[in-house]
Design an enzyme around this catalytic site. Structure first.
Site, short mmCIF file in Angstrom:
data_model
loop_
_atom_site.label_atom_id
_atom_site.label_comp_id
_atom_site.label_asym_id
_atom_site.label_seq_id
_atom_site.Cartn_x
_atom_site.Cartn_y
_atom_site.Cartn_z
NE ARG A 42 -10.38 -5.43 0.45
CZ ARG A 42 -9.61 -4.41 0.88
NH1 ARG A 42 -10.18 -3.37 1.44
NH2 ARG A 42 -8.30 -4.42 0.70
NE ARG A 98 -3.83 0.53 1.96
CZ ARG A 98 -5.04 0.53 2.51
NH1 ARG A 98 -5.27 1.23 3.60
NH2 ARG A 98 -6.04 -0.16 1.97
CG HIS A 148 -8.34 -0.09 -2.84
ND1 HIS A 148 -7.61 -1.22 -2.53
CD2 HIS A 148 -8.95 0.30 -1.67
CE1 HIS A 148 -7.75 -1.49 -1.24
NE2 HIS A 148 -8.54 -0.59 -0.70
CD GLN A 204 -12.95 -1.88 -0.82
OE1 GLN A 204 -12.16 -1.78 0.09
NE2 GLN A 204 -14.17 -2.37 -0.65
CG ASP A 227 -13.69 6.10 -0.65
OD1 ASP A 227 -13.73 5.96 0.59
OD2 ASP A 227 -12.63 5.99 -1.32
CB CYS A 276 -14.13 1.06 0.01
SG CYS A 276 -13.47 2.72 0.24
N1 CP Z 1 -11.20 -0.31 2.44
C1 CP Z 1 -9.92 -0.40 2.87
O1 CP Z 1 -8.98 -0.62 2.10
O2 CP Z 1 -9.78 -0.26 4.21
P1 CP Z 1 -8.42 -0.10 5.02
O3 CP Z 1 -7.85 1.23 4.68
O4 CP Z 1 -8.84 -0.22 6.45
O5 CP Z 1 -7.48 -1.21 4.60
N1 NVA Z 2 -9.99 6.51 -1.15
C1 NVA Z 2 -9.59 6.09 0.17
C2 NVA Z 2 -9.78 4.63 0.34
C3 NVA Z 2 -9.41 4.10 1.69
C4 NVA Z 2 -9.56 2.63 1.79
C5 NVA Z 2 -8.13 6.47 0.40
O1 NVA Z 2 -7.32 6.36 -0.53
O2 NVA Z 2 -7.80 6.91 1.50
#
Ligand code: CP
Ligand code: NVA
Length: 304
Positions: free
Chosen positions: A290, A103, A130, A133, A222, A262
């Site tokens: 997930r 990530r 993502h 997701q 989101d 999400c």
């Molecule tokens: N939706 C998602 O990716 O959640 P986290 O940021 O908690 O991993």
């Molecule tokens: N769009 C959000 C998703 C978090 C899971 C971010 O990037 O923070």
């Protein structure tokens, strides 16, 4: 040959369906108490430049349930945090572990790791996409509407962000129509929209959220403030104020519509508490899925 999942489209249409049906199967078996050691002695290294609840825990539990192991890698505790190059880290890790999940802030970091690692690399969220997701989300939509999603209307309200980009790409395979309403300047990535359209996806852009939501089967939103945009919070809360998924907006959707997020959610901003807690909300199911979707993805990448 190793396969990376940096983008949704790194899976072929066939692989995308295979992962989803394996996910459904693993989910069914788990509910019957059946867990299989499909990945004994396999180790997933998980690099997180940003916070995570769902991604981190579902990948870690997923590897455990498949008979393997996951290691949480905080870049600040590694030499990465002291300037060791990402490509050198990728090559070293390739000799110890079976796959990398990362990530990162920049999508280019995921691409760079994938280029230099000789083991599969999974994008666990970047500023552009993502994909994990979206696998869970498509599984969730299929659980409600059946496997064939062609022609379904999926509205995206709010920020045209990483999750939105991956949703758009998934429509290349699912055949659902994506109906987007974002404030000016917060549209999804133009190249991603073009790519999806070149593959025949139907992407419609609406000025007003109500127009996008009208008769839609799925309403997805989101956060207005993705990780890395915290400095813009004050401004964003103003710009996005008309893009809240609330009870009034949900009246415009199809009677059978589901609401997706999400998570993490900001009740009172992009979604109201009432909508989150309504019968239409499938947000907890998405989070659960997930685990199943990622287990299926890991099996796909680590057993071929
Ligand atoms: N939706 C998602 O990716 O959640 P986290 O940021 O908690 O991993
Ligand atoms: N769009 C959000 C998703 C978090 C899971 C971010 O990037 O923070």
């Amino acid at each position: 040959m190793k396969k990376d999942i940096v983008s949704v489209l790194d899976l072929t249409k066939e692989e995308f369906s295979e992962v989803l049906s394996l996910a459904a199967d693993l989910k069914r078996k788990r509910k019957e108490g059946i867990l299989m050691d499909i990945l004994p002695k396999k180790v997933l290294g998980m690099i997180f430049e940003k916070a995570s609840t769902r991604t981190r825990i579902s990948f870690e539990v997923g590897m455990f349930e498949l008979g393997g192991h996951a290691i949480f890698l905080n870049p600040n505790d590694m030499q990465l945090g002291r300037g060791e190059e990402i490509k050198d880290t990728a090559r070293v890790l390739s000799n110890y572990i079976s796959a990398i999940m990362i990530r990162s802030f920049k999508h280019s970091t995921v691409e760079e790791i994938a280029r230099h690692a000789t083991i599969p690399v999974i994008n666990g969220l970047s500023d552009l996409e993502h994909p994990c997701q979206i696998l869970a989300d498509v599984l969730t939509i299929q659980e409600k509407f059946g496997d064939d999603l062609k022609g379904l209307k999926v509205a995206w309200i709010g920020d045209g962000n990483n999750v939105c980009n991956s949703l758009i790409l998934s429509s290349v395979y699912t055949g659902f129509e994506v109906r987007i309403s974002t404030p000016k300047g917060y549209e999804p990535d133009m190249d991603i929209m073009k790519t999806a359209e070149n593959y025949g996806a139907v992407i419609k852009v609406f000025e007003k959220p109500e127009e996008a939501v009208k008769d839609s089967d799925v309403v997805y939103t989101d956060t207005w403030i993705s990780m890395g945009s915290e400095d813009e919070k004050e401004m964003r809360v103003k710009v996005f104020s008309a893009y809240s998924v609330n009870e009034e907006l949900m009246k415009k959707a199809s009677e059978n519509a589901i609401v997706m997020h999400c998570l993490p959610a900001h009740r009172g901003e992009e979604i109201t508490d009432g909508v989150m807690e309504s019968e239409q909300s499938v947000v907890w199911r998405q989070a659960e899925n997930r685990l199943h979707a990622q287990k299926a993805l890991l099996v796909k990448l680590l057993t071929q």
